[in-house]
Design a protein around this motif. Structure first.
Motif, PDB file in Angstrom:
ATOM      1  N   SER A 175      31.441 -40.557  30.043  1.00 54.25           N
ATOM      2  CA  SER A 175      31.691 -41.931  30.131  1.00 54.25           C
ATOM      3  C   SER A 175      32.817 -42.535  31.144  1.00 54.25           C
ATOM      4  CB  SER A 175      32.201 -42.541  28.854  1.00 54.25           C
ATOM      5  OG  SER A 175      33.553 -42.185  28.511  1.00 54.25           O
ATOM      6  N   ASP A 180      30.552 -36.275  25.842  1.00 56.57           N
ATOM      7  CA  ASP A 180      29.993 -37.748  26.202  1.00 56.57           C
ATOM      8  C   ASP A 180      31.221 -38.605  26.613  1.00 56.57           C
ATOM      9  OD1 ASP A 180      27.335 -37.119  25.382  1.00 56.57           O
ATOM     10  OD2 ASP A 180      27.947 -37.496  23.110  1.00 56.57           O
ATOM     11  N   LYS A 181      32.349 -38.256  26.044  1.00 52.75           N
ATOM     12  CA  LYS A 181      33.619 -38.993  26.523  1.00 52.75           C
ATOM     13  C   LYS A 181      33.727 -38.735  27.909  1.00 52.75           C
ATOM     14  CE  LYS A 181      38.249 -40.425  25.213  1.00 52.75           C
ATOM     15  NZ  LYS A 181      39.259 -40.513  24.322  1.00 52.75           N
ATOM     16  N   ASP A 235      34.664 -32.764  24.298  1.00 55.63           N
ATOM     17  CA  ASP A 235      33.802 -33.962  24.037  1.00 55.63           C
ATOM     18  C   ASP A 235      33.240 -34.513  25.481  1.00 55.63           C
ATOM     19  OD1 ASP A 235      32.883 -36.676  23.509  1.00 55.63           O
ATOM     20  OD2 ASP A 235      34.742 -37.435  22.539  1.00 55.63           O
ATOM     21  N   SER A 254      39.456 -35.306  27.119  1.00 55.92           N
ATOM     22  CA  SER A 254      38.274 -35.190  26.686  1.00 55.92           C
ATOM     23  C   SER A 254      37.611 -33.634  26.933  1.00 55.92           C
ATOM     24  CB  SER A 254      37.131 -36.045  27.265  1.00 55.92           C
ATOM     25  OG  SER A 254      37.067 -35.784  28.689  1.00 55.92           O
TER      26      SER A 254
END
Length: 169
Positions: free
Chosen positions: A67, A63-64, A61, A56
């Motif tokens: 998460s 948001d990933k 990324d 990620s």
């Protein structure tokens, strides 16, 4: 006869209550087994989670990346000898810092270890990250501890600790 019956009943009740009070002994043994038991499947899951975290960052990324964190009032982070951060501060920092990455040159982890204790896992390593921010290369050498908890959505980071790594370099 009634007196013997009452005494017998009282003794049985007392033994029953004492049995419940001492039932924790079995749980204590289970808790001690958490220290010595190896959890190879769970360990592999945590290692795969780390690989996904790295991916990620490489892909940008955010948001990933976020998460993989279990943000809650219990989340804590220590870094650079400063006071504790909470989940909101950690998320803001990670979005700001890793969101500005233009290239991951290397994401090496030396002395990498994962220890699983049932639904909790402790990951430790010495980072040797080389990350570009535009044309600027940052070298991150830290001692890192990540504490993971298994949730219904996979392993989540609930604590991070980053300390500068003293090197001869």
């Amino acid at each position: 006869m009634k007196t013997k019956f009452k005494i017998t009943l009282l003794i049985i009740c007392a033994l029953f209550i004492v049995g419940f009070c001492n039932s924790d002994d079995g749980q204590t043994n289970d808790r001690e087994d958490l220290i010595n038991t190896q959890y190879p499947e769970a360990k592999q899951e945590v290692i795969e989670t780390w690989a996904a975290i790295e991916q990620s960052v490489r892909e940008g990324d955010m948001d990933k990346l976020i998460s993989f964190h279990g943000y809650s009032p219990k989340f804590t982070e220590y870094k650079n000898g400063e006071v504790v951060n909470d989940g909101a501060e950690n998320e803001a920092y990670e979005r700001r810092a890793y969101g500005a990455v233009t290239e991951v040159v290397s994401f090496a982890t030396n002395d990498f270890k994962v220890a699983v204790y049932g639904d909790v896992a402790n990951m430790t390593f010495q980072s040797d990250f080389k990350i570009k921010f535009g044309d600027n290369l940052a070298v991150i050498k830290e001692q890192t501890t990540l504490l993971f908890v298994r949730t219904n959505d996979g392993w989540k980071i609930v604590h991070e600790h980053h300390s500068p790594l003293n090197t001869a370099d």
